[in-house]
Design an enzyme around this catalytic site. Structure first.
Site, short mmCIF file in Angstrom:
data_model
loop_
_atom_site.label_atom_id
_atom_site.label_comp_id
_atom_site.label_asym_id
_atom_site.label_seq_id
_atom_site.Cartn_x
_atom_site.Cartn_y
_atom_site.Cartn_z
CG ASP A 94 -36.60 92.26 -24.08
OD1 ASP A 94 -36.18 91.41 -24.86
OD2 ASP A 94 -37.80 92.38 -23.76
CB SER A 95 -40.41 96.43 -24.08
OG SER A 95 -41.14 95.34 -24.55
CB SER A 96 -39.70 91.62 -20.85
OG SER A 96 -40.28 91.12 -22.03
CB THR A 114 -54.16 94.59 -27.13
OG1 THR A 114 -53.73 93.61 -26.25
CG2 THR A 114 -55.02 93.98 -28.20
CB THR A 123 -36.89 93.40 -31.79
OG1 THR A 123 -37.38 92.53 -30.80
CG2 THR A 123 -36.35 92.59 -32.94
CB THR A 125 -64.75 92.02 -21.50
OG1 THR A 125 -64.83 90.73 -22.12
CG2 THR A 125 -64.37 93.04 -22.54
CD GLN A 126 -61.29 86.04 -19.02
OE1 GLN A 126 -61.28 85.16 -19.86
NE2 GLN A 126 -61.38 85.81 -17.72
#
Ligand code: ASP
Length: 343
Positions: A59-61, A167, A15, A279-280
């Protein structure tokens, strides 16, 4: 920052350098030279800034391990010429890319700071300028004529984090990242305050910087949810040639105790699959054996991901498989912090 400090900006897209397409209103990456034109303030910084750009900013995707390797190659090629590196990158997958780079760049003796923005640089309320300017200032920080920071970091909205601890948690707020299990390395207010005691151990100068450029993407993530069935689990664990999988478990590393589940994991382990328990939860750590619901995983010798992030874990797997770590030592190496990615 001394006059002699030299910083290389590596523009990959995101962006920060996008413009709105007139007809559709969608954001698309644009040329890096135009980005620099938008920030005349860069000229006021007391350092020499040079830049290189991806030929086709992304775009980093659309980023994948091939692009991570390309970033590592750029840093390797220019390593001796610069005191620090700032990588401009889309925020969506920035934690993955920067985690991967943290492993790939061994014995790093200089800062590599990833940054980006939530609003394009031309936008009136953009966060891009502060993120970019402060990242450059941090990349230029020295102590006794040597770089102060010798690790891969992520700077966003006043906080500098260890990259492999981060994250992305918010798609709208300027404060888009957190580092739930490790404190910020620096905070920027009127002054930039570096928490030196939290920095990664300074590079042992005798060891030579190495850029590892082989990554193995035969990995998967399986996120548990109440109701997942045997067929689904088998579909993942039995992918031919799969080398490693992350089990995203509940809480402190807990999972169902049903026989079919444990049997399937056990069979996969016997086939040589590396299974990591992560872990989630965004904060806290796996502690196998604390509850009955993780005891079987402990007995199966599932790898303990401790407090690593999923981003840090999947990229560590790609890196370790690329380094051809033997099956016998895989668990021990994964469970050891190699770049400060776990406690
Ligand atoms: N979609 C963008 C990207 O990750 C979002 C951003 O840059 O923040 O490239």
């Amino acid at each position: 920052m001394s006059k002699r400090t030299r910083i290389l900006l590596i523009y990959t897209g995101g962006t920060i350098g996008m413009v709105k397409e007139y007809q559709t209103g969608t954001l698309k990456p644009f040329n890096f030279d135009k980005l620099v034109e938008q920030i005349p303030e860069l000229g006021q910084l007391d350092c020499a800034i040079h830049s290189v750009s991806f030929k086709h900013p992304l775009d980093s995707s659309n980023m994948n391990p091939t692009h991570w390797i390309h970033i590592a190659e750029i840093i390797e090629k220019h390593y001796e010429e610069y005191d620090g590196f700032v990588v401009l990158h889309g925020s969506d997958t920035m934690s993955y890319t920067s985690s991967a780079l943290s492993y790939m760049l061994e014995n790093l003796g200089k800062p590599v700071i990833f940054t980006g923005s939530q609003l394009p640089i031309g936008d009136l309320r953009t966060d891009a300028k502060e993120n970019l300017i402060t990242s450059i200032q941090i990349a230029g920080m020295q102590k006794g004529n040597r770089p102060l920071i010798c690790e891969v970091c992520l700077y966003f909205e006043h906080n500098l984090y260890r990259a492999n601890r981060t994250t992305k948690v918010n798609a709208e707020h300027f404060e888009a990242f957190t580092s739930p299990n490790y404190p910020p390395l620096a905070e920027s207010g009127v002054h930039i305050k570096v928490n030196e005691e939290d920095l990664w151990e300074p590079v042992r100068r005798r060891r030579k910087f190495v850029a590892h450029k082989i990554l193995d993407d035969r990995v998967a993530i399986f996120k548990l949810f109440p109701g997942f069935n045997e067929q689904l689990l088998q579909g993942i664990l039995r992918i031919s040639d799969l080398q490693a999988v992350i089990l995203e478990t509940y809480g402190a590393g807990n999972a169902p105790t049903e026989k079919w589940f444990i049997d399937e994991l056990s069979a996969a382990k016997k086939r040589g699959l590396h299974i990591v328990n992560v872990t989630q939860c965004s904060g806290g750590a796996v502690s196998m054996g604390r509850y009955e619901t993780s005891e079987a995983l402990r007995r199966l010798q599932i790898i303990n991901g401790s407090d690593i992030t999923t981003e840090g874990a999947i990229t560590k797997l790609m890196y370790m498989l690329g380094r051809e770590i033997s099956s016998a030592s895989f668990k021990t190496v994964f469970e050891t912090s190699i770049r400060g990615e776990m406690s």
